[in-house]
Design an enzyme around this catalytic site. Structure first.
Site, short mmCIF file in Angstrom:
data_model
loop_
_atom_site.label_atom_id
_atom_site.label_comp_id
_atom_site.label_asym_id
_atom_site.label_seq_id
_atom_site.Cartn_x
_atom_site.Cartn_y
_atom_site.Cartn_z
N CYS A 95 11.58 4.32 10.69
CA CYS A 95 10.40 3.28 11.40
C CYS A 95 11.01 2.27 11.63
O CYS A 95 11.71 1.42 10.92
CB CYS A 95 9.62 3.11 10.29
N SER B 286 -16.39 -3.36 -7.49
CA SER B 286 -15.49 -4.36 -7.77
C SER B 286 -16.16 -5.00 -8.92
O SER B 286 -17.20 -5.23 -9.39
CB SER B 286 -15.70 -5.46 -6.75
N HIS C 182 -8.29 -9.47 -9.84
CA HIS C 182 -9.02 -10.64 -10.07
C HIS C 182 -8.87 -11.14 -11.58
O HIS C 182 -8.47 -10.35 -12.45
CB HIS C 182 -10.62 -10.21 -10.03
N CYS D 109 4.06 -1.26 15.96
CA CYS D 109 3.71 -0.28 16.86
C CYS D 109 2.79 0.90 16.19
O CYS D 109 2.25 1.66 17.02
CB CYS D 109 4.94 0.44 17.51
N ARG E 93 -17.24 0.73 -0.85
CA ARG E 93 -17.15 0.55 -2.39
C ARG E 93 -18.49 1.36 -2.94
O ARG E 93 -19.56 1.07 -2.43
CB ARG E 93 -17.18 -1.17 -2.70
N ILE F 288 -9.32 4.97 -10.71
CA ILE F 288 -9.81 4.93 -12.17
C ILE F 288 -9.40 6.46 -12.96
O ILE F 288 -8.85 6.46 -13.86
CB ILE F 288 -11.27 4.88 -11.94
#
Lengths: 125, 416, 503
Positions: free
Chosen positions: C412, C348, C53, C453, C321, C15
């Site tokens: 990595c 949410s 969403h 890993c 949340r 935000i």
């Protein structure tokens, strides 16, 4: 008066259970050992336990900041921490070679390097 | 682009890969060894303790001393090596044509090879694989990670330590940390028996008065930034908390020593069949996987507990590579499948022909005393005073014995 | 207000970062973003479902603001992700039900979709569903299909927003904890922080879980309290099947949107969340539990044809949340104190709505405080992502390596992340103003250490690279919040001189 002490042998991976019969402070019998080295270990462990020491020692100007070390033979178990304390105060200058003697007399053994640590190339600029 | 052709490419520069490479060169094969870390040697380099090379050098060496000898030997033989070279992909065109793609600071590599020996070792199981719940603070390490941190990079991971898992690496780390005056609070093992060798329980834990809790698990880790404590709980036979006993241990570091897993992702992508029991590939007596002329050795094949076995497997793989490259066109053998019977957790190789003496490496599921290792189909048997999951059984079975099994399978089992 | 207006945004989550980006467009605003953590995106923004969403699950009558901003946010992210090269995939979603009688409930969402202007939402039945996504459990009877759903990498989104905002003149102040909002004559004049006083004209409270406390510091909405609602998640390794092609989830309950199963932008099956309301004071409790893990495996089993075995789990984690009273977002510009704006309780679909919330806040600023904002001429809308080896064709990789050998040094081994990427991540962290380069920050920017890993093979080498780049000794490198070690290997021998008794 006799007494019985039990140890697990640490000589090889078999880990035999050793039964030591002692009179006064003298070992009279060792049972359970799978080989003669186990008998020797039991006697030693009873009278004066010994351990090989392996650790690391600090290194200055090395490619790595530590070098691994070991004692060339077992030292008395009750001196292990004394040796550790002494080794903690040491800082070596790179390079260090495998087999290089770090401490000449450590309770009857030598402390030698078990890893090669090259010298760090000086930082450019 | 770096483009070249080799008879054999060896992936992995640890004990198995170095041994395979030295042997392959000795056998006259044009060989290239690829290692993805900045130096050769693999894991033994970080091991300051002894127990290395008892069979292959007849000496009890530390990890560093041992691996230096293997590197020297490979260099003497003239093995061509590349470090910092990470294999991205293997492509199989035909039995004798493979391409290995790899990244290296020297350039992008596209290398042709007839055979590949995969010896990339194993990786450690981590906190999430063992279902460690609770907060996720800093201060949780795998045993190998803690070992490298301390004994290569000179950093002490913590002052108050709890070790989860009683495998040998965890026990050895318990001692190393205690030697540097860290307070090792406990070793927690979920099974009712220790995972490591008895002598390591004695010299790593008992010598330092470190308690070992069998049939216990860490139910929860607590800590907002750094580990603050763990909650240890007793487990029942089903290895789940039975609610009978629970206590807390204050600590700043948790070390997970929960075993190794062969690292074979790259092989799975070319269709290599794997064995759920070992986590590694299914191999025949030549250590050849289900993809022709792709071999494995060392911990990538099966997690060994003696480095000597890695060396032995690496050398054998190189010798097998020479043999199969030589008579590749001769009719292929018919394989008998090696089955796991009572109290056999794993066994390699999984396929044998009956025309060759074979060294088997096996582990039992649980400890037992006074047992016999038998082959059901042939009547072979050998007595064992003691069998333990922690101690790999290495046993050579002559070709004649294996050939007795006619019906396509050979079942190993431990019987009382 | 005339001349340059100073704005302090509290909180560098999605935000705060979105607001910063929007406000960075204006010549006459000087924007600061404050965060108490070492890095941006450290709380709810990094541990959530990662779903953008569609907007059909927001009640248009009870939550009109959420409904409006969710639908708008979904549309805005499409542009923002392109401009900022944020990893995203627009895959669509299916809300699945197992009983025919649930269809009535499902119809409600089709109706809400209409009211909220969400396109393409319809109910699908068995065969049509299985054709769309073969990973769906065959016991499922039907589902609400919403084609506009997306999956994003939420942490990378925050990083991209902040990088872009900083590139356009915003200043990030990390490790800066707000102690007091300084108000004089009912007008906001500054924020007193752990790093000193920051003079400002406007304070925007985007403090996530702590937004209720910040609001009270400004003396407004004393009734407003945020409840942490915990959600646990499981991530499987990249080879674990199934890998849903759409975002799948169970029917929402009064407190959650249900349990989701999706394939993340990085290619891992992820399931979650659980939903557990915690007491107000437990704002740091992101612990996981075996019960939560079992619950998720069970719930995911309702919608997936199978759930991979436990051995394929590479990570489980939990996020909190910020749940406001009645689920209502508190977005408001105050005239008492003048200059204080709450963007609080953004539960949410806060991630989805973030760009729209940022635009909404912009209009609040201009309307409430009568600012006449002047667009910057040279405002840069674009930000490039770090070039990563794992996504390169081999000819491109070859070219990269020949120009910079560090692209050829893989750090990595699970995710094929190169030294060049690690260095670039460190450099970018410095550029936005991160003072303490953490292992965690590098990991999340590069995905190094996020494979099978779980960094057990690359953690030390990454820490060494950070040490080299920053001059901080290895043992002091911060992982997430604490250092990799407690000192040199001999620390306990040399620190404490008292003699040790013999064994």
């Amino acid at each position: 008066m006799s007494r019985i002490v039990e140890y697990t042998c640490i000589i090889c991976p078999s880990g035999c259970l050793l039964r030591v019969e002692a009179e006064e402070n003298r070992v009279v019998k060792v049972e359970g050992a799978g080989c003669p080295r186990g008998v020797e270990y039991a006697k030693q462990e009873f009278s004066d336990p010994m351990r090989i020491v392996f650790t690391v020692v600090r290194v200055r100007n090395g490619e790595l900041p530590t070098v691994s070390v070991k004692t060339t033979r077992p030292i008395p178990k009750n001196k292990v921490f004394n040796l550790m304390k002494m080794l903690a105060s040491i800082e070596l200058e790179a390079p260090v070679e495998i087999g290089e003697i770090i401490v000449g007399d450590a309770y009857g053994a030598e402390v030698v390097a078990t890893r090669r640590v090259g010298r760090r190339e000086p930082v450019a600029g | 682009m770096i483009e070249q052709k080799y008879d054999v490419i060896i992936i992995g520069g640890g004990p198995a890969g170095l041994s395979a490479a030295a042997k392959a060169v000795e056998n006259g094969l044009k060989t290239l060894l690829l290692e993805n870390r900045e130096m050769l040697g693999g894991i033994p380099f970080q091991c300051v303790h002894t127990g290395f090379g008892i069979h292959c050098f007849k000496e009890d060496l530390t990890g560093g001393e041992f691996i230096a000898r293997l590197i020297d030997r490979a260099v003497e033989k003239g093995v061509e090596t590349m470090v910092k070279t990470h294999v991205l992909k293997i492509q199989v065109y035909s039995a004798l044509e493979k391409t290995v793609y790899a990244a290296s600071p020297k350039g992008f590599l596209k290398i042709q090879a007839k055979a590949i020996i995969y010896a990339a070792g194993a990786r450690e199981r981590h906190q999430y694989e063992i279902g460690l719940a609770g907060d996720r603070p800093d201060g949780v390490y795998t045993a190998g990670e803690a070992q490298a941190l301390m004994d290569v990079y000179g950093v002490l991971p913590g002052k108050k330590i709890v070790i989860i898992g009683s495998g040998d690496v965890g026990l050895i780390m318990a001692r190393r940390l205690a030697m540097e005056r860290a307070e090792v609070k406990a070793v927690i093992e979920v099974l009712p028996y220790p995972g490591g060798l008895t002598r390591n329980i004695v010299q790593c834990l008992n010598d330092f008065n470190i308690p070992l809790y069998l049939s216990h698990m860490v139910r929860e880790v607590k800590g907002s930034e750094r580990v603050e404590k763990v909650i240890v709980t007793r487990v029942g036979e089903d290895m789940k908390p039975d609610g009978s006993f629970e206590f807390e241990l204050e600590c700043d570091t948790v070390i997970v020593s929960a075993g190794l897993k062969p690292d074979v992702d790259i092989l799975e992508k070319i269709g290599v069949e794997t064995d759920p029991a070992t986590g590694g590939p299914v191999v025949n007596e030549f250590y050849e996987t289900s993809v022709p002329l792709v071999f494995t050795a060392g911990n990538a094949l099966v997690v060994n507990d003696l480095v000597d076995y890695d060396v032995e497997q690496g050398e054998a793989a190189a010798t097998h590579a020479l043999k199969l490259l030589g008579d590749y066109l001769s009719p292929r053998l018919e394989w008998r499948r090696v089955e796991r019977g009572r109290n056999i957790r794993l066994i390699v190789p999984q396929l044998v022909s009956g025309s060759k003496d074979v060294v088997f490496y096996s582990r039992v599921q649980y400890p037992e005393d006074n047992v016999r290792l038998t082959i059901r189909e042939t009547g072979f048997e050998k007595r064992f005073f003691k069998v333990k999951p922690a101690e790999m059984i290495r046993i050579m079975i002559p070709a004649e014995e294996l050939a007795k099994a006619r019906r396509g399978k050979i079942t190993f089992e431990v019987v009382r | 207000m005339v001349g340059e207006t100073r704005v302090a945004i509290i909180g560098a989550g999605v935000i705060g970062a979105s607001i910063a980006r929007v406000l960075s467009r204006f010549e006459n605003l000087q924007v600061y973003v404050l965060d108490e953590n070492y890095d941006v995106g450290g709380e709810a923004s990094r541990a959530n479902s990662s779903v953008i969403h569609p907007g059909h699950e927001e009640d248009p009558d009870n939550q009109p603001l959420r409904a409006k901003l969710c639908t708008e946010g979904n549309a805005l992210w499409r542009r923002w992700c392109m401009e900022l090269e944020i990893p995203v995939k627009w895959v669509g979603e299916l809300m699945l039900f197992e009983r025919n009688e649930d269809e009535k409930e499902a119809e409600k969402y089709v109706e809400w979709a209409h009211k909220n202007n969400v396109a393409g939402v319809r109910i699908l039945r068995e065969e049509e569903l299985f054709e769309m996504d073969s990973s769906i459990n065959r016991n499922v009877k039907g589902g609400v299909y919403a084609p506009t759903a997306g999956l994003i990498s939420p942490f990378e989104a925050v990083v991209a927003l902040v990088e872009n905002a900083v590139d356009n003149g915003v200043r990030l102040l990390t490790e800066t904890r707000v102690k007091r909002i300084v108000v004089r004559n009912n007008v906001v004049v500054g924020v007193e922080t752990s790093k000193g006083l920051i003079e400002t004209d406007i304070v925007i409270n985007a403090a996530g879980l702590n937004a209720d406390e910040v609001s009270r510091l400004a003396g407004v909405e004393p009734w407003f309290r945020i409840k942490p609602r915990k959600g646990e998640y499981i991530i499987f390794d990249k080879e674990a099947e199934p890998k849903p092609s759409l975002v799948l989830h169970t029917m929402p309950t009064p407190i959650t949107k249900g349990v989701y199963a999706s394939t993340t932008v990085h290619g891992n099956l992820m399931i979650g969340p659980t939903a557990e309301d915690l007491p107000y004071e437990k704002k740091k409790d992101t612990s996981t539990s075996l019960e939560g893990l079992e619950h998720l495996v069970k719930e995911a089993g309702r919608i997936l044809c199978k759930v991979p075995p436990r051995s394929r789990i590479i990570k489980f984690f939990a996020g909190l949340r910020p749940e406001p009273p009645d689920g209502k977002w508190l977005i408001k510009a105050y005239s008492q104190p003048y200059g204080f704006i709450n963007v609080a309780g953004i539960r949410s679909p806060g991630l989805t709505a973030a760009p729209a919330i940022a635009n909404h806040v912009l209009s609040l600023i201009t309307e409430t405080y009568g600012l006449r904002l002047v667009e910057k001429k040279g405002w840069r809308p674009f930000r490039r992502q770090i070039a990563c080896v794992s996504e390169m064709d081999y000819d491109i990789l070859e070219k990269h390596i020949s120009e910079n050998p560090d692209y050829g040094e893989i750090i990595c081994f699970c995710n094929n992340v190169s030294r060049a990427e690690v260095s670039e991540a460190i450099e970018r962290m410095r550029r936005i103003g991160v003072k303490t380069i953490t292992f965690d920050g590098v990991k999340l920017r590069t995905t190094a250490g996020f494979g099978k890993c779980q960094a057990s093979r690359c953690k030390i080498r990454m820490a060494l690279l950070i040490s080299e780049a920053t001059g901080t000794p290895l043992c002091n490198i911060i992982m997430k919040k604490s250092s990799i070690g407690v000192g040199g290997v001999k620390t306990l021998w040399t620190q404490n001189k008292e003699s040790m008794k013999n064994d």
